[in-house]
Scaffold this motif. Structure first.
Motif, PDB file in Angstrom:
ATOM      1  N   LEU A 278       0.833  -1.192   0.000  1.00  0.00           N
ATOM      2  CA  LEU A 278       0.000   0.000   0.000  1.00  0.00           C
ATOM      3  C   LEU A 278       0.870   1.245   0.000  1.00  0.00           C
ATOM      4  CD1 LEU A 278      -2.656   1.576   0.270  1.00  0.00           C
ATOM      5  CD2 LEU A 278      -2.487   1.261   2.751  1.00  0.00           C
ATOM      6  N   ARG A 279       1.921   1.249   0.793  1.00  0.00           N
ATOM      7  CA  ARG A 279       2.787   2.428   0.842  1.00  0.00           C
ATOM      8  C   ARG A 279       3.377   2.738  -0.530  1.00  0.00           C
ATOM      9  NH1 ARG A 279       6.315   3.093   6.368  1.00  0.00           N
ATOM     10  NH2 ARG A 279       4.568   3.107   7.851  1.00  0.00           N
ATOM     11  N   ALA A 280       3.802   1.712  -1.247  1.00  0.00           N
ATOM     12  CA  ALA A 280       4.363   1.938  -2.585  1.00  0.00           C
ATOM     13  C   ALA A 280       3.300   2.496  -3.523  1.00  0.00           C
ATOM     14  CB  ALA A 280       4.946   0.638  -3.139  1.00  0.00           C
ATOM     15  N   ALA A 281       2.070   1.999  -3.423  1.00  0.00           N
ATOM     16  CA  ALA A 281       0.987   2.504  -4.268  1.00  0.00           C
ATOM     17  C   ALA A 281       0.680   3.960  -3.940  1.00  0.00           C
ATOM     18  CB  ALA A 281      -0.265   1.647  -4.093  1.00  0.00           C
ATOM     19  N   LEU A 282       0.641   4.300  -2.653  1.00  0.00           N
ATOM     20  CA  LEU A 282       0.395   5.681  -2.254  1.00  0.00           C
ATOM     21  C   LEU A 282       1.506   6.611  -2.742  1.00  0.00           C
ATOM     22  CD1 LEU A 282      -0.892   5.036   1.365  1.00  0.00           C
ATOM     23  CD2 LEU A 282      -2.209   6.158  -0.440  1.00  0.00           C
ATOM     24  N   GLN A 283       2.735   6.156  -2.689  1.00  0.00           N
ATOM     25  CA  GLN A 283       3.851   6.967  -3.180  1.00  0.00           C
ATOM     26  C   GLN A 283       3.723   7.214  -4.679  1.00  0.00           C
ATOM     27  OE1 GLN A 283       7.010   4.506  -1.517  1.00  0.00           O
ATOM     28  NE2 GLN A 283       7.607   6.166  -0.150  1.00  0.00           N
ATOM     29  N   ILE A 332       4.178   9.914 -13.613  1.00  0.00           N
ATOM     30  CA  ILE A 332       4.421   9.044 -12.454  1.00  0.00           C
ATOM     31  C   ILE A 332       5.920   8.878 -12.176  1.00  0.00           C
ATOM     32  CG2 ILE A 332       2.238   7.810 -12.642  1.00  0.00           C
ATOM     33  CD1 ILE A 332       3.598   5.590 -14.122  1.00  0.00           C
ATOM     34  N   ALA A 333       6.735   9.781 -12.720  1.00  0.00           N
ATOM     35  CA  ALA A 333       8.179   9.736 -12.469  1.00  0.00           C
ATOM     36  C   ALA A 333       8.468  10.129 -11.021  1.00  0.00           C
ATOM     37  CB  ALA A 333       8.907  10.668 -13.428  1.00  0.00           C
ATOM     38  N   PRO A 334       9.562   9.637 -10.433  1.00  0.00           N
ATOM     39  CA  PRO A 334       9.923   9.996  -9.048  1.00  0.00           C
ATOM     40  C   PRO A 334      10.016  11.506  -8.856  1.00  0.00           C
ATOM     41  CG  PRO A 334      11.244   8.145  -9.804  1.00  0.00           C
ATOM     42  CD  PRO A 334      10.492   8.640 -11.003  1.00  0.00           C
ATOM     43  N   LEU A 335       9.771  11.931  -7.608  1.00  0.00           N
ATOM     44  CA  LEU A 335       9.721  13.353  -7.270  1.00  0.00           C
ATOM     45  C   LEU A 335      10.965  13.846  -6.535  1.00  0.00           C
ATOM     46  CD1 LEU A 335       6.030  13.589  -5.996  1.00  0.00           C
ATOM     47  CD2 LEU A 335       6.929  14.536  -8.134  1.00  0.00           C
ATOM     48  N   GLU A 339       9.138  13.425  -2.636  1.00  0.00           N
ATOM     49  CA  GLU A 339       8.458  12.140  -2.503  1.00  0.00           C
ATOM     50  C   GLU A 339       7.646  12.066  -1.210  1.00  0.00           C
ATOM     51  OE1 GLU A 339       8.113   9.697  -4.538  1.00  0.00           O
ATOM     52  OE2 GLU A 339       9.889   9.459  -5.799  1.00  0.00           O
ATOM     53  N   LEU A 340       6.563  11.320  -1.257  1.00  0.00           N
ATOM     54  CA  LEU A 340       5.784  11.015  -0.068  1.00  0.00           C
ATOM     55  C   LEU A 340       6.584  10.092   0.828  1.00  0.00           C
ATOM     56  CD1 LEU A 340       3.023  10.946   1.490  1.00  0.00           C
ATOM     57  CD2 LEU A 340       2.441   8.961   0.068  1.00  0.00           C
ATOM     58  N   THR A 341       6.675  10.444   2.107  1.00  0.00           N
ATOM     59  CA  THR A 341       7.323   9.577   3.098  1.00  0.00           C
ATOM     60  C   THR A 341       6.346   9.287   4.223  1.00  0.00           C
ATOM     61  OG1 THR A 341       8.247  11.452   4.320  1.00  0.00           O
ATOM     62  CG2 THR A 341       9.603  10.519   2.555  1.00  0.00           C
ATOM     63  N   PHE A 342       6.700   8.309   5.039  1.00  0.00           N
ATOM     64  CA  PHE A 342       5.812   7.866   6.114  1.00  0.00           C
ATOM     65  C   PHE A 342       6.532   7.919   7.455  1.00  0.00           C
ATOM     66  CE2 PHE A 342       4.441   5.873   2.207  1.00  0.00           C
ATOM     67  CZ  PHE A 342       3.085   6.074   2.210  1.00  0.00           C
ATOM     68  N   GLY A 344       8.573   7.066  10.545  1.00  0.00           N
ATOM     69  CA  GLY A 344       9.657   6.108  10.689  1.00  0.00           C
ATOM     70  C   GLY A 344      10.620   6.106   9.539  1.00  0.00           C
ATOM     71  N   GLU A 345      10.297   6.851   8.476  1.00  0.00           N
ATOM     72  CA  GLU A 345      11.185   6.961   7.337  1.00  0.00           C
ATOM     73  C   GLU A 345      11.953   8.272   7.403  1.00  0.00           C
ATOM     74  OE1 GLU A 345       8.520   4.603   3.959  1.00  0.00           O
ATOM     75  OE2 GLU A 345       8.927   6.725   3.753  1.00  0.00           O
ATOM     76  N   THR A 346      13.065   8.315   6.731  1.00  0.00           N
ATOM     77  CA  THR A 346      13.809   9.561   6.602  1.00  0.00           C
ATOM     78  C   THR A 346      13.208  10.388   5.484  1.00  0.00           C
ATOM     79  OG1 THR A 346      15.821   8.471   7.333  1.00  0.00           O
ATOM     80  CG2 THR A 346      16.066  10.577   6.202  1.00  0.00           C
ATOM     81  N   PRO A 347      12.745  11.603   5.779  1.00  0.00           N
ATOM     82  CA  PRO A 347      12.122  12.420   4.719  1.00  0.00           C
ATOM     83  C   PRO A 347      13.071  12.679   3.560  1.00  0.00           C
ATOM     84  CG  PRO A 347      11.729  13.348   6.904  1.00  0.00           C
ATOM     85  CD  PRO A 347      12.747  12.267   7.075  1.00  0.00           C
TER      86      PRO A 347
END
Length: 347
Positions: A278-283, A332-335, A339-342, A344-347
């Motif tokens: 799900l996280r990958a889809a949201l990103q 849909i290329a990387p940002l 990028e969206l982070t969650f 516990g992740e490093t922004p």
């Protein structure tokens, strides 16, 4: 009256969406309030479950409040929409990953942003009035709030069909596709909610559920699988035209209401979400929505459907055939740093 009520109700953290006059459409403030409540209840030993409901008979939540996105975006300010989506998607992930049961009761319309709140929890209850849909392509967006993840897990290629055409799911269809988990006649909902908050017995709730109606879409599964098992949106349209059945003609009508760029990208995102998290889809969705107002058809879609209501959008592309693979890839290329982070992740 507040747009949302959040309180402890005995053993339950209870969230009530309270904009019935707007079909409980989610505002940015409502999204932030839901996320804050979930964080607060996560380690609270008195809270054993979360109950989410919508006020009024017409809708659990028919989407997100997009007017402010239009008003800011048309002035060249894309930050409001990007911030809204960023925080909303993090909230969607929190619901899906929540360590306690999250039970939603999905009467009437559950669409768009409402799906993000109501269809990621552990128990998703539908009744006879339930109508669930991801109609975003019709306003120049893509199925987001984790919609591509849910659509990717529907049997066969039902996800591509629902995501590209915006078709509505009745209660049986919603359970078939995985957007809902259980069926209960709506006359029994208040008693079920009362029992939940009094004792927290989720197993008893499940036992009280009944068999859902037959999925309306089931007879068309083979047609859908044949037409939507394609590499591109243009190929889907061509396959539907070749089928020439009444169902295929109706599916083409649904595709015809979608922004071609949105429909083509929706297919690519749903295909990419198969087998992923799900996280990958949201990103991936966020990469698209981050660009939606500046480079997509989103503002024009809102203008045509919500602001002017002329139902005559002027999309960037005349048809799916005009949308190139390169254009889909651009959206849909990387940002990079955006990028969206969650948590516990490093922004």
């Amino acid at each position: 009256m507040s747009d949302i009520t959040i309180r402890q109700d005995r053993v339950a953290g209870r969230i009530t969406l309270q904009r019935p006059q707007a079909l409980n459409a989610l505002t940015y403030e409502m999204c932030r309030a839901i996320d804050a409540a979930l964080l607060g209840w996560q380690e609270d030993p008195e809270i054993t479950l979360v109950l989410i409901e919508g006020d009024g008979p017409k809708a659990f939540s028919a989407g997100g409040d997009i007017v402010e996105m239009y008003e800011t975006g048309t002035k060249g300010d894309y930050s409001y929409g990007r911030t809204f989506w960023y925080d909303e998607y993090r909230m969607n992930a929190r619901i899906a990953e929540y360590p306690k049961p999250v039970i939603s009761f999905l009467q009437g319309f559950t669409m768009g942003g409402g799906v993000g709140v109501g269809c990621h929890g552990s128990h998703r209850i539908v009744g006879e009035s339930s109508q669930i849909a991801m109609p975003e392509c019709g306003i120049g967006l893509i199925p987001d709030v984790g919609g591509t993840y849910l659509l990717a897990r529907a049997p066969g290629h039902l996800g591509a069909y629902y995501g590209m055409t915006g078709a509505r799911m009745g209660p049986g269809d919603a359970i078939l596709t995985g957007f809902a988990s259980h069926y209960m006649p709506e006359a029994d909902w208040e008693a079920a909610k009362a029992a939940l908050v009094a004792g927290g017995d989720v197993a008893a709730l499940v036992a009280a559920c009944t068999s859902p109606p037959e999925p309306r879409i089931a007879p068309y599964q083979a047609e859908i699988d044949a037409a939507f098992d394609q590499e591109s949106g243009a190929a889907v349209a061509e396959a539907l035209r070749a089928q020439g059945t009444e169902f295929a003609e109706n599916a083409l009508l649904g595709l015809g209401r979608a922004a071609p760029l949105s429909a083509a990208c929706a297919l690519a995102l749903i295909r990419a979400a198969k087998g992923g998290s799900l996280r990958a889809a949201l990103q991936a969705e966020y990469r698209w929505t981050w660009r939606a107002a500046e480079h997509g058809d989103f503002l024009e879609g809102i203008r045509a459907q919500v602001i002017d209501k002329d139902r005559n959008p002027r999309w960037q592309h005349d048809s799916l055939d005009a949308v190139s693979e390169a254009r889909v890839a651009e959206m849909i290329a990387p940002l990079g740093a955006n990028e969206l982070t969650f948590d516990g992740e490093t922004p």
